[in-house]
Scaffold this motif. Structure first.
Motif, PDB file in Angstrom:
ATOM      1  N   SER A  15       0.809  -1.228   0.000  1.00 43.08           N
ATOM      2  CA  SER A  15       0.000   0.000   0.000  1.00 43.08           C
ATOM      3  C   SER A  15       0.836   1.269   0.000  1.00 43.08           C
ATOM      4  CB  SER A  15      -0.942  -0.001   1.214  1.00 43.08           C
ATOM      5  OG  SER A  15      -1.888  -1.030   1.121  1.00 43.08           O
ATOM      6  N   LEU A  16       1.895   1.314   0.816  1.00 43.85           N
ATOM      7  CA  LEU A  16       2.693   2.537   0.904  1.00 43.85           C
ATOM      8  C   LEU A  16       3.449   2.829  -0.388  1.00 43.85           C
ATOM      9  CD1 LEU A  16       3.537   4.918   2.592  1.00 43.85           C
ATOM     10  CD2 LEU A  16       5.356   3.529   3.611  1.00 43.85           C
ATOM     11  N   PRO A  17       4.169   1.850  -0.992  1.00 43.86           N
ATOM     12  CA  PRO A  17       4.807   2.135  -2.289  1.00 43.86           C
ATOM     13  C   PRO A  17       3.812   2.550  -3.366  1.00 43.86           C
ATOM     14  CG  PRO A  17       5.754   0.149  -1.341  1.00 43.86           C
ATOM     15  CD  PRO A  17       4.578   0.522  -0.481  1.00 43.86           C
ATOM     16  N   VAL A  18       2.653   1.887  -3.395  1.00 40.66           N
ATOM     17  CA  VAL A  18       1.631   2.263  -4.375  1.00 40.66           C
ATOM     18  C   VAL A  18       1.140   3.676  -4.104  1.00 40.66           C
ATOM     19  CG1 VAL A  18      -0.704   1.793  -5.196  1.00 40.66           C
ATOM     20  CG2 VAL A  18       0.901  -0.096  -4.883  1.00 40.66           C
ATOM     21  N   GLY A  19       0.951   4.020  -2.829  1.00 38.14           N
ATOM     22  CA  GLY A  19       0.534   5.374  -2.483  1.00 38.14           C
ATOM     23  C   GLY A  19       1.554   6.419  -2.906  1.00 38.14           C
ATOM     24  N   ILE A  20       2.835   6.090  -2.719  1.00 39.53           N
ATOM     25  CA  ILE A  20       3.906   7.018  -3.115  1.00 39.53           C
ATOM     26  C   ILE A  20       3.960   7.177  -4.618  1.00 39.53           C
ATOM     27  CG2 ILE A  20       6.415   7.340  -3.178  1.00 39.53           C
ATOM     28  CD1 ILE A  20       6.513   5.970  -0.413  1.00 39.53           C
ATOM     29  N   VAL A  21       3.938   6.052  -5.338  1.00 36.37           N
ATOM     30  CA  VAL A  21       4.047   6.111  -6.804  1.00 36.37           C
ATOM     31  C   VAL A  21       2.853   6.830  -7.409  1.00 36.37           C
ATOM     32  CG1 VAL A  21       4.089   4.736  -8.916  1.00 36.37           C
ATOM     33  CG2 VAL A  21       5.512   4.064  -6.974  1.00 36.37           C
ATOM     34  N   THR A  22       1.649   6.520  -6.937  1.00 36.95           N
ATOM     35  CA  THR A  22       0.472   7.163  -7.506  1.00 36.95           C
ATOM     36  C   THR A  22       0.359   8.637  -7.106  1.00 36.95           C
ATOM     37  OG1 THR A  22      -0.815   6.222  -5.670  1.00 36.95           O
ATOM     38  CG2 THR A  22      -0.895   5.062  -7.782  1.00 36.95           C
ATOM     39  N   ALA A  23       1.028   9.029  -6.015  1.00 37.96           N
ATOM     40  CA  ALA A  23       1.072  10.456  -5.663  1.00 37.96           C
ATOM     41  C   ALA A  23       1.806  11.258  -6.722  1.00 37.96           C
ATOM     42  CB  ALA A  23       1.750  10.643  -4.299  1.00 37.96           C
ATOM     43  N   SER A  24       2.640  10.577  -7.481  1.00 38.94           N
ATOM     44  CA  SER A  24       3.425  11.258  -8.511  1.00 38.94           C
ATOM     45  C   SER A  24       2.547  11.847  -9.600  1.00 38.94           C
ATOM     46  CB  SER A  24       4.430  10.285  -9.131  1.00 38.94           C
ATOM     47  OG  SER A  24       3.754   9.212  -9.764  1.00 38.94           O
ATOM     48  N   ALA A  25       1.328  11.291  -9.782  1.00 39.78           N
ATOM     49  CA  ALA A  25       0.418  11.873 -10.768  1.00 39.78           C
ATOM     50  C   ALA A  25       0.130  13.323 -10.414  1.00 39.78           C
ATOM     51  CB  ALA A  25      -0.876  11.060 -10.815  1.00 39.78           C
ATOM     52  N   ASN A  26      -0.148  13.563  -9.147  1.00 41.37           N
ATOM     53  CA  ASN A  26      -0.424  14.932  -8.702  1.00 41.37           C
ATOM     54  C   ASN A  26       0.853  15.765  -8.628  1.00 41.37           C
ATOM     55  OD1 ASN A  26      -3.141  14.255  -8.429  1.00 41.37           O
ATOM     56  ND2 ASN A  26      -2.844  13.530  -6.346  1.00 41.37           N
ATOM     57  N   PHE A  27       1.981  15.102  -8.312  1.00 39.35           N
ATOM     58  CA  PHE A  27       3.251  15.825  -8.306  1.00 39.35           C
ATOM     59  C   PHE A  27       3.593  16.310  -9.711  1.00 39.35           C
ATOM     60  CE2 PHE A  27       7.939  15.791  -8.694  1.00 39.35           C
ATOM     61  CZ  PHE A  27       8.250  16.725  -7.721  1.00 39.35           C
ATOM     62  N   GLY A  28       3.372  15.441 -10.698  1.00 38.18           N
ATOM     63  CA  GLY A  28       3.630  15.837 -12.083  1.00 38.18           C
ATOM     64  C   GLY A  28       2.724  16.977 -12.520  1.00 38.18           C
ATOM     65  N   SER A  29       1.461  16.903 -12.118  1.00 37.90           N
ATOM     66  CA  SER A  29       0.534  17.989 -12.431  1.00 37.90           C
ATOM     67  C   SER A  29       0.963  19.276 -11.742  1.00 37.90           C
ATOM     68  CB  SER A  29      -0.880  17.609 -11.978  1.00 37.90           C
ATOM     69  OG  SER A  29      -1.304  16.422 -12.605  1.00 37.90           O
ATOM     70  N   LEU A  30       1.465  19.131 -10.501  1.00 35.56           N
ATOM     71  CA  LEU A  30       1.943  20.276  -9.738  1.00 35.56           C
ATOM     72  C   LEU A  30       3.141  20.931 -10.419  1.00 35.56           C
ATOM     73  CD1 LEU A  30       2.310  22.007  -7.136  1.00 35.56           C
ATOM     74  CD2 LEU A  30       3.577  20.084  -6.186  1.00 35.56           C
ATOM     75  N   VAL A  31       4.126  20.127 -10.794  1.00 38.02           N
ATOM     76  CA  VAL A  31       5.328  20.664 -11.422  1.00 38.02           C
ATOM     77  C   VAL A  31       5.003  21.315 -12.755  1.00 38.02           C
ATOM     78  CG1 VAL A  31       7.551  20.047 -12.445  1.00 38.02           C
ATOM     79  CG2 VAL A  31       6.882  19.072 -10.246  1.00 38.02           C
ATOM     80  N   CYS A  32       4.166  20.626 -13.548  1.00 38.28           N
ATOM     81  CA  CYS A  32       3.805  21.207 -14.845  1.00 38.28           C
ATOM     82  C   CYS A  32       2.966  22.466 -14.662  1.00 38.28           C
ATOM     83  CB  CYS A  32       3.042  20.176 -15.677  1.00 38.28           C
ATOM     84  SG  CYS A  32       2.765  20.690 -17.381  1.00 38.28           S
ATOM     85  N   GLY A  33       2.066  22.442 -13.658  1.00 37.83           N
ATOM     86  CA  GLY A  33       1.256  23.619 -13.398  1.00 37.83           C
ATOM     87  C   GLY A  33       2.077  24.798 -12.931  1.00 37.83           C
ATOM     88  N   GLY A  34       3.111  24.534 -12.096  1.00 39.18           N
ATOM     89  CA  GLY A  34       3.946  25.613 -11.573  1.00 39.18           C
ATOM     90  C   GLY A  34       5.032  26.038 -12.532  1.00 39.18           C
ATOM     91  N   VAL A  35       5.943  25.107 -12.806  1.00 38.41           N
ATOM     92  CA  VAL A  35       7.063  25.407 -13.707  1.00 38.41           C
ATOM     93  C   VAL A  35       6.549  25.679 -15.112  1.00 38.41           C
ATOM     94  CG1 VAL A  35       9.224  24.529 -14.677  1.00 38.41           C
ATOM     95  CG2 VAL A  35       8.618  24.004 -12.302  1.00 38.41           C
ATOM     96  N   GLY A  36       5.551  24.850 -15.542  1.00 37.98           N
ATOM     97  CA  GLY A  36       5.011  25.042 -16.886  1.00 37.98           C
ATOM     98  C   GLY A  36       4.360  26.397 -17.053  1.00 37.98           C
ATOM     99  N   SER A  37       3.670  26.882 -16.023  1.00 35.76           N
ATOM    100  CA  SER A  37       3.033  28.202 -16.105  1.00 35.76           C
ATOM    101  C   SER A  37       4.062  29.319 -16.187  1.00 35.76           C
ATOM    102  CB  SER A  37       2.125  28.416 -14.892  1.00 35.76           C
ATOM    103  OG  SER A  37       1.052  27.512 -14.900  1.00 35.76           O
TER     104      SER A  37
END
Length: 441
Positions: free
Chosen positions: A165-187
């Motif tokens: 559960s914890l590794p899956v939670g960490i890996v799937t959190a990356s979806a929002n991290f990627g959106s965050l980075v693209c939203g911030g840096v990309g903007s």
């Protein structure tokens, strides 16, 4: 004679041998941490490539004169391609290894992302810019469609249930991290250098991660296999890797998993595709990087928190089924409540907080229904997840388009979030009554 039970029995092996085989193929602690980190950044980059279009939507629409329906059609076309490779991706991952499928797909979507601005610049009497970008988005969806089924197959076969559960939670959190980075840096890149540079940077990052994953996937693996495990893993039929499709997809728990995942996808893709537009219209004076970043910040620790809660509930003797249902109800119910409140927030700070809670609490889904195929059918997790995600793409691309249509007709965001919440309620109800985490094959 029940032929479905006989087919299920063909895939069973004695418990002692099963435990020995699972132990042999699982990652050790170092491998688990290394792969978790690499998969985190790969999935983050994949989502950055996916949301680059929504982040740049306002600039691209202005440049090419699109209305909301046009924009919805271009963004939604991604899912027409995404749905086509889900089943194939899961099946291939179960057959040749999820790690290999991951690097091959990432090579393709990274190249497509990098060349998106050049595709938009093509002038042709046969295809306008909108048509070319729709084709590009379809191909991007085709290449990214294999990612999650391959990811779930790899994690399901490489990490034991109590530590999953914890590794899956960490890996799937990356979806929002990627959106965050693209939203911030990309903007920031968008405002200072133009929307084209956002795609160039994201594409290059994808190519770098592709090299890393390929290096790990092709690295020689030294495993010790016992004689007993070799004997027990030989199937009694002539089709060693055949999936008992009919048995699996006639089980109520599988249908409940698929229905709930179907509903949750509708919620997620509405948020990821239309949240930037919501803030751009309701708070036009605010900086894009702020509202593209803040709603996703809380979601990263929230996803990890969901994995931690799940792992600790199981350690404290709560059943896996009860744990999965609890987290799923929190995910769908919480998202529906905060999403309904969001359009009524007239203060920018309150809207950011409400959006952050809406986005973050839906990540509990990552430690609930998203890992359910690994509970129910660990040997076929990629194939089962691929079928479910293919079906789950139907409300995803339709949801993106329907949202644009609702806004064109009503000009009201309240109806959008009411629609999202109603679908969430249906999904939660299905999982409460028919969901399970008991292994069936």
């Amino acid at each position: 004679m029940n032929i479905y039970k006989d087919k299920e029995a063909q895939h069973r092996i004695p418990n002692q041998a099963k435990n020995e085989i699972d132990t042999k193929k699982h990652w050790n602690e170092y491998e688990r941490k290394l792969w978790t980190a690499v998969l985190f950044f790969l999935t983050a980059t994949l989502f950055a490539a996916r949301v680059a279009m929504p982040v740049c939507a306002a600039a691209i629409s202005k440049e090419f004169g699109w209305n909301k329906a046009d924009l919805g059609a271009v963004m939604g076309s991604f899912f027409w391609g995404y749905v086509t490779t889900q089943i194939l991706g899961g099946y291939m991952a179960d057959k040749i290894g999820g790690d290999r499928v991951l690097w091959m797909s990432s090579l393709l979507w990274s190249i497509l992302t990098f060349f998106t601005p050049r595709i938009a610049a093509i002038s042709s009497p046969y295809f306008n810019t909108m048509s070319l970008l729709m084709i590009s988005r379809v191909l991007l969806g085709v290449s990214q469609g294999v990612h999650y089924p391959s990811l779930m197959s790899l994690l399901g076969q490489s990490i034991c249930e109590t530590k999953r559960s914890l590794p899956v939670g960490i890996v799937t959190a990356s979806a929002n991290f990627g959106s965050l980075v693209c939203g911030g840096v990309g903007s920031i890149i968008l405002e200072n250098h133009g929307w084209q540079q956002t795609f160039y940077v994201t594409g290059l990052a994808g190519l770098l991660l592709t090299y890393v994953v390929r290096s790990l996937a092709e690295k020689p693996k030294h495993k010790v296999i016992s004689i007993d495990s070799m004997v027990y893993t030989q199937p009694p039929t002539g089709k060693p890797d055949s999936v008992p499709w009919r048995f699996i997809f006639t089980q109520p728990c599988i249908l409940a998993f698929m229905g709930t995942h179907f509903c949750m996808n509708n919620c997620f893709y509405i948020l990821i595709s239309w949240l930037p537009t919501f803030f751009h219209e309701n708070f036009p004076e605010e900086k894009g990087w702020v509202y593209n970043v803040v709603p996703w910040i809380l979601s990263i620790p929230a996803s990890v928190l969901g994995g931690w809660i799940s792992e600790n509930m199981i350690k404290n003797k709560f059943s896996v089924t009860f744990t999965r249902k609890t987290l799923q109800v929190l995910a769908m119910g919480g998202t529906a409540i905060f999403g309904f409140i969001l359009p009524f927030c007239t203060n920018f700070i309150l809207a950011l907080l409400c959006a952050g809670l809406t986005v973050s609490i839906q990540t509990f889904h990552n430690s609930a229904v998203l890992v359910n195929p690994q509970d129910l059918t660990p040997a076929y997790a990629g194939s089962v997840f691929g079928v479910s995600n293919a079906i789950g793409c139907i409300p995803s691309f339709l949801g993106v388009y329907i949202t644009g249509h609702i806004l064109d007709v009503t000009n009201s965001w309240s109806y959008v979030f009411l629609y999202m919440g109603a679908v969430n309620f249906v999904g939660a109800t299905i999982f409460i009554f028919w969901g399970s985490a008991k292994r069936i094959v």
